[in-house]
Enzyme design. Structure first.
Site, PDB file in Angstrom:
ATOM      1  N   TYR A 275      -2.519   3.751  -2.043  1.00 58.14           N
ATOM      2  CA  TYR A 275      -1.554   2.790  -1.495  1.00 58.14           C
ATOM      3  C   TYR A 275      -0.788   2.206  -2.673  1.00 58.14           C
ATOM      4  O   TYR A 275      -1.327   1.417  -3.448  1.00 58.14           O
ATOM      5  CB  TYR A 275      -2.292   1.724  -0.689  1.00 58.14           C
ATOM      6  CG  TYR A 275      -1.456   0.595  -0.131  1.00 58.14           C
ATOM      7  CD1 TYR A 275      -0.069   0.585  -0.183  1.00 58.14           C
ATOM      8  CD2 TYR A 275      -2.077  -0.495   0.479  1.00 58.14           C
ATOM      9  CE1 TYR A 275       0.673  -0.455   0.329  1.00 58.14           C
ATOM     10  CE2 TYR A 275      -1.349  -1.548   1.002  1.00 58.14           C
ATOM     11  CZ  TYR A 275       0.023  -1.533   0.922  1.00 58.14           C
ATOM     12  OH  TYR A 275       0.744  -2.581   1.435  1.00 58.14           O
TER      13      TYR A 275
ATOM     14  N   LYS B  42       0.427   6.014   0.809  1.00 56.15           N
ATOM     15  CA  LYS B  42       1.417   5.123   1.405  1.00 56.15           C
ATOM     16  C   LYS B  42       2.217   4.535   0.257  1.00 56.15           C
ATOM     17  O   LYS B  42       1.660   3.864  -0.627  1.00 56.15           O
ATOM     18  CB  LYS B  42       0.762   3.997   2.200  1.00 56.15           C
ATOM     19  CG  LYS B  42       1.787   2.993   2.732  1.00 56.15           C
ATOM     20  CD  LYS B  42       1.161   1.677   3.142  1.00 56.15           C
ATOM     21  CE  LYS B  42       2.267   0.660   3.468  1.00 56.15           C
ATOM     22  NZ  LYS B  42       1.732  -0.693   3.734  1.00 56.15           N
TER      23      LYS B  42
ATOM     24  N   VAL C 240       4.416   3.608   7.455  1.00 56.95           N
ATOM     25  CA  VAL C 240       3.553   2.465   7.754  1.00 56.95           C
ATOM     26  C   VAL C 240       4.483   1.266   7.829  1.00 56.95           C
ATOM     27  O   VAL C 240       4.985   0.798   6.805  1.00 56.95           O
ATOM     28  CB  VAL C 240       2.465   2.284   6.689  1.00 56.95           C
ATOM     29  CG1 VAL C 240       1.552   1.109   7.050  1.00 56.95           C
ATOM     30  CG2 VAL C 240       1.643   3.565   6.544  1.00 56.95           C
TER      31      VAL C 240
END
Length: 299
Positions: free
Chosen positions: A138, A166, A209
């Site tokens: 992330y 992400k 996301v």
């Protein structure tokens, strides 16, 4: 490792709170059903917009258990991990595995300025502790630095269960480099900037996301769905519809705007956790106006 499910729109689900700053689990269950009914493809629990950094371990676990229970297998659920200490992240990864998470997403350590070698060891140690659990990196520059594309490529090649990222950098060039360097692997990139969902899909991302999917799940998922259906013109128009609304959130402090906008739309998710406060009336009114212009204001 079957990863066909790892695509589409995932929601960094917000955490409704009561006046006494305890978690409103009844409204959390309601939020789970609202976004699933709105067509989202998965949920990221304990993402940055969930205010995960505010919770003690018992609340952290209970929030995740309630989300999993309410989802009841309808969509995949990923647990976000944002601790600084490697051993704490290992503990949380094992918790996610024990509770039945579909994957974990590991935020780079806050406050520190680690080298790529230190970060490599950090992420690899966590992933190795749950070898059968899909693990995503992330990348969030709010931490103060971003993950290098060389580091991401090395982890993707060396660690079998590090299967995606992400990227919330908002830098389309950086996302493109993550994708370019891992394109021969079964490695999946998600855009983390709602305003760049269409652009992210265009360069090879498998989804996004998106925090605004907490409030407008039908609109956000339709950008993705129309894109994968081949209607690029309609997908772009839907992105244009979302962007002014999403950009109006930038006038608020992080992560206050998500709850502000949800409450404007009558979702009654409570206040942000102190030291954050709800936005001033002028900021709220600016968001309300953009929501109204887009036809997204309920009532």
């Amino acid at each position: 490792m079957n990863l066909e499910w790892l695509k589409g729109i995932y929601v960094p689900i917000l955490t409704p709170m009561k006046e006494d700053e305890s978690v409103d689990f009844e409204k959390l269950r309601k939020q789970v059903n609202f976004i699933i009914d709105g067509g989202v493809h998965g949920i990221l629990a304990h993402g940055s917009n969930s205010e995960f950094y505010m919770f003690e371990d018992d609340d952290y676990e209970e929030i995740f258990k309630v989300i999993l229970e309410e989802v009841a297998g309808r969509v995949p659920v990923i647990m976000g991990i944002g601790a600084i200490r490697t051993s704490k992240c290992v503990k949380l990864a094992k918790l996610a595995e024990r509770l039945g998470a579909d994957a974990v997403a590991i935020l780079q350590p806050m406050f520190l300025k680690p080298t790529d070698e230190e970060l490599y060891y950090h992420f690899k140690t966590i992933a190795d502790s749950v070898k059968e659990l899909p693990t995503l990196l992330y990348n969030n520059p709010r931490i103060g630095y971003t993950l290098s594309s060389d580091l991401v490529e090395r982890l993707a090649r060396d660690v079998r269960n590090i299967v995606g990222i992400k990227d919330s950098s908002g830098d389309i060039n950086q996302l493109l480099e993550f994708i370019r360097k891992t394109r021969d692997l079964k490695f999946k990139a998600f855009g983390g900037k709602d305003t760049l969902l269409y652009s992210s899909l265009n360069i090879g991302a498998v989804g996004g996301v998106c925090t605004t999917a907490n409030i407008f799940p039908e609109l956000v998922t339709s950008i993705y769905n129309t894109y994968v259906d081949g209607d690029l013109k309609e997908s772009l128009e839907l992105q244009f519809e979302l962007n002014p609304v999403r950009m109006s959130m930038d006038k608020a402090s992080f992560p206050v705007a998500t709850k502000d906008m949800a409450n404007i739309n009558g979702m009654d998710v409570g206040k942000p956790i102190k030291p954050n406060h709800a936005s001033p009336s002028g900021v709220v009114e600016s968001m309300r106006k953009e929501m109204a212009k887009a036809g997204l204001l309920k009532g």
